[in-house]
Structure formats: C-alpha cells, structure tokens
Design a protein around this motif. Structure first.
Motif, short mmCIF file in Angstrom:
data_model
loop_
_atom_site.label_atom_id
_atom_site.label_comp_id
_atom_site.label_asym_id
_atom_site.label_seq_id
_atom_site.Cartn_x
_atom_site.Cartn_y
_atom_site.Cartn_z
N PHE A 42 -8.77 -4.74 -0.57
CA PHE A 42 -8.41 -5.19 -1.49
C PHE A 42 -10.22 -5.84 -2.42
N ALA A 43 -10.42 -6.87 -3.04
CA ALA A 43 -11.74 -6.94 -3.99
C ALA A 43 -12.39 -8.34 -4.35
N LEU A 44 -13.16 -8.34 -5.13
CA LEU A 44 -13.27 -9.52 -5.68
C LEU A 44 -13.48 -8.48 -6.63
N GLU A 45 -12.04 -9.95 -7.50
CA GLU A 45 -11.83 -9.84 -8.81
C GLU A 45 -12.75 -9.60 -9.83
N GLN A 46 -13.37 -9.68 -10.46
CA GLN A 46 -14.93 -9.40 -11.14
C GLN A 46 -14.98 -7.57 -10.67
N ASP A 47 -15.24 -7.60 -9.34
CA ASP A 47 -15.78 -6.06 -9.04
C ASP A 47 -14.86 -4.86 -9.65
N PHE A 48 -12.97 -5.23 -9.89
CA PHE A 48 -12.51 -4.21 -9.64
C PHE A 48 -12.38 -4.08 -11.22
N SER A 49 -12.73 -2.70 -11.39
CA SER A 49 -12.06 -2.28 -12.53
C SER A 49 -10.33 -1.93 -12.79
N SER A 50 -10.29 -2.12 -14.31
CA SER A 50 -8.62 -2.23 -14.73
C SER A 50 -7.92 -0.43 -13.82
N ASP A 51 -7.10 -0.72 -13.63
CA ASP A 51 -5.83 1.00 -12.93
C ASP A 51 -5.07 0.38 -13.61
N SER A 52 -4.27 1.14 -13.94
CA SER A 52 -2.84 1.40 -14.41
C SER A 52 -2.00 1.57 -13.37
N ALA A 73 -5.63 -8.75 -3.76
CA ALA A 73 -5.33 -7.90 -2.70
C ALA A 73 -4.77 -6.60 -3.81
N VAL A 74 -4.85 -5.48 -3.78
CA VAL A 74 -4.93 -4.15 -4.71
C VAL A 74 -3.71 -3.27 -3.86
N LEU A 75 -2.20 -3.69 -4.78
CA LEU A 75 -1.51 -2.69 -4.06
C LEU A 75 -0.71 -1.76 -4.86
N ARG A 76 -0.42 -0.50 -5.00
CA ARG A 76 0.54 0.29 -5.45
C ARG A 76 1.58 -0.25 -6.66
N LEU A 77 2.12 0.31 -8.10
CA LEU A 77 3.02 -0.14 -8.17
C LEU A 77 3.92 -0.60 -7.29
N ASP A 78 4.40 0.48 -6.84
CA ASP A 78 5.99 0.23 -7.00
C ASP A 78 5.64 -0.15 -4.94
N HIS A 79 5.13 -0.72 -4.56
CA HIS A 79 5.06 -1.49 -3.08
C HIS A 79 5.93 -2.48 -3.30
N PRO A 80 6.52 -3.18 -2.03
CA PRO A 80 7.98 -4.48 -2.16
C PRO A 80 6.69 -5.59 -2.41
N LEU A 81 5.44 -5.59 -1.69
CA LEU A 81 4.97 -7.29 -2.48
C LEU A 81 4.78 -6.75 -4.41
N ALA A 82 4.60 -5.98 -4.58
CA ALA A 82 4.26 -5.76 -6.30
C ALA A 82 4.52 -7.19 -7.10
N HIS A 83 5.70 -6.85 -7.10
CA HIS A 83 6.42 -8.23 -7.72
C HIS A 83 5.97 -9.14 -8.05
N LYS A 84 5.52 -9.75 -7.29
CA LYS A 84 4.82 -11.10 -6.75
C LYS A 84 4.28 -11.25 -7.99
N SER A 85 3.84 -12.88 -8.20
CA SER A 85 2.64 -13.42 -8.54
C SER A 85 1.75 -13.77 -7.70
N ALA A 86 1.50 -14.01 -6.60
CA ALA A 86 0.84 -13.81 -5.28
C ALA A 86 1.14 -13.32 -4.17
N VAL A 87 -0.01 -13.15 -3.24
CA VAL A 87 0.86 -12.90 -1.50
C VAL A 87 0.05 -13.31 -0.85
N SER A 88 0.60 -13.98 1.01
CA SER A 88 -0.58 -15.18 1.47
C SER A 88 -0.87 -13.70 2.30
#
Length: 295
Positions: free
Chosen positions: A234-244, A162-177
């Motif tokens: 959403f993305a497949l992990e290696q298909d997503f380019s790093s974005d700060s 999953a891909v979220l904004r840094l300030d999203h309420p779920l962004a602090h988690k280590s994983a999301v369901s």
C-alpha cells in the motif's frame, strides 16, 4: 547569554570544536563558558564523549527553554529589516513525502542559494515531534489534528492505493475492494507510519483487521517485497514512484483525501527562511489552483 549561546551551539553542532567555529571563538572559550554555566546549576549539563557531547536530562530541559533565544534575536532582525531575505543560514526541514515536496524544496534552494537545507526524511509522527521540539524549522507531512502551537498550509492531497505484481489475480481490475484485499497476504508498515494508520482506519470502518507477516520500514522495501511475491502493498498515491514491474490500483472504499501540509511553529512564522519557505509554498499552491481553474 554568552554561556547559553555556547551551550546551545555545542548541542546543535555536536561538539566543542564545531560550536567554537559556529560562534567564531576559540574552543577553550566555549569550554569555559559551559563550565561556568554548569557551576550555576551545580550539576552536569552535558555528557562528554571522545568526539561528541550529549545533553543530560537537566541539560535537555535547559535547551528546551533557551533554544528560543536564537529565535528572539532573529525575530528582532526581521522586524528591523522586513525585506531581509535569508542569506548564509541553515534551514532544517523534516519531510515525510519526498516525491510531493522535493520540487518545492528544490525551488527554494534555487531562489536562496546561500541557504543550506538540511532535510530529514522521517515518519509523519516524527516530523510533528521534531517541529514541536524546535529541532527543525519546517515540517512537510499530513497534520490532521489541530495544535495550538502549529500552523499549516494545505499543499497537496491524495488517496490510499494498493500495489500489486503485474501477474497478481487482482491486477486486471480497475479497482479493488477492502474485502478482496483482506483475503490476500498484506505487506504492512510499522505502526507509526501514516500510510499504515490510514490503512488500519479504512479496514476498521469495514470491521476488518489489517494483518501480515511482512513488515517494512519504507516504500522502497514495500515495492521490492511486492515484486518478489510477498503480498499486496500500500502507498499514498503521490508517494509512490512509477514502477513498470507493478500495478497500482485505487481502493474502492478509500474515498477520503489525505492532505499533505507545510507546517511551522506559529511563533516562528516571521523568521527569515521560515517566512520565505511559507511564501514560496503559498505561491506554488496558488499557481496550481489557477492551473486547475483553467482546465
């Protein structure tokens, strides 16, 4: 055969002038050969436009049969010259995962600098169809279902994230369901996109429905939509380019690996270019496995 060569070259290059250059003959010779071929069928094989041509339905059927003749000639050359490396030729590649496969493509280009690579970035389903239609030589995509005409080499694997904004309420988690995600506005892809199919299968296993008001064509649009607050992407992990600007999180229930394959037509394996691309992919895959075994 001269008529067939002229016809196929015209379709492959898009007009009579380029076909003549490809076959090293005059444009009137190409035109004459095609007219002669059409007279055999007593029906047009090409629709003529000012600067291009397009196959009629009958022309398309003929092309599907006769495009194999070029493979036959190349296979005979390869048989008589087993060590022959690809020279000045064009290799057509359909690619659904650029971040994964571009290093492989680049290495092929370095080793065979006379070969022109034509890369088409398309969806997984389009990659498969282009291969079966012989419009490309190599496909780079997840081939999940066996096909009697296609061979594949497992090259890499990754999982849905999953891909979220840094300030999203779920962004602090280590994983999301998936249930947490189902409660959020989602950014989705068109139905034929493999990432979308993977997402829908995952949600379906948990009796959840994927829905969203924002539909995008590709990962770049998805990233921008997430950044501008339109939802979770959403993305497949290696298909997503790093974005700060964004946070990538594993999806807890996404435990199935998506395997990226190098794919080719079985009866074209030994053709120069295709054969060498496969050998390079095997070499790189074995090298990667050796590195893992040493860790």
């Amino acid at each position: 055969m001269a008529e067939i060569r002229a016809f196929n070259a015209t379709l492959q290059t898009g007009n009579f002038t380029r076909a003549a250059a490809l076959l090293s003959v005059s444009q009137p010779a190409i035109t004459a050969q095609i007219r002669k071929l059409e007279s055999r069928f007593m029906s047009p094989l090409l629709e003529r436009f000012s600067k291009s041509v397009r196959a009629t339905e009958l022309g398309h059927q003929l092309y599907q049969i006769t495009r194999q003749y070029h493979d036959l000639e190349a296979a005979i050359d390869a048989l008589s010259n087993p060590t022959l490396a690809p020279g000045k030729m064009t290799l057509q590649v359909a690619n659904a995962s650029s971040l994964i496969f571009m290093p492989l493509i680049a290495e092929f280009s370095r080793r065979f600098p006379l070969t022109t690579l034509k890369i088409r970035s398309v969806t997984t389903s389009e990659c498969r169809q282009l291969l079966l239609n012989r419009e490309v030589d190599i496909g780079l995509f997840p081939l999940m279902n066996d096909n009697s005409e296609l061979s594949r080499l497992a090259f890499s694997s990754h999982r849905l994230v999953a891909v979220l904004r840094l300030d999203h309420p779920l962004a602090h988690k280590s994983a999301v369901s998936v249930r947490e995600l189902a409660a959020e506005p989602l950014i989705i892809y068109k139905p034929e996109a493999y990432t979308q199919q993977t997402l829908e299968q995952l949600f379906g296993r948990h009796q959840l429905t994927v829905s969203g008001n924002v539909v995008v064509d590709g990962r770049l649009d998805m990233s921008e939509a997430v950044y501008h607050g339109l939802g979770v992407g959403f993305a497949l992990e290696q298909d997503f380019s790093s974005d700060s600007r964004l946070k990538v999180l594993p999806v807890t229930e996404a435990t199935d690996d998506v395997i990226e394959h190098v794919v080719w037509m079985k009866n074209r394996r030994n053709l120069p270019g295709i054969r060498d691309f496969i050998h390079l992919a095997i070499e790189q895959r074995c090298g990667a496995l050796s590195e893992l075994s040493e860790l």
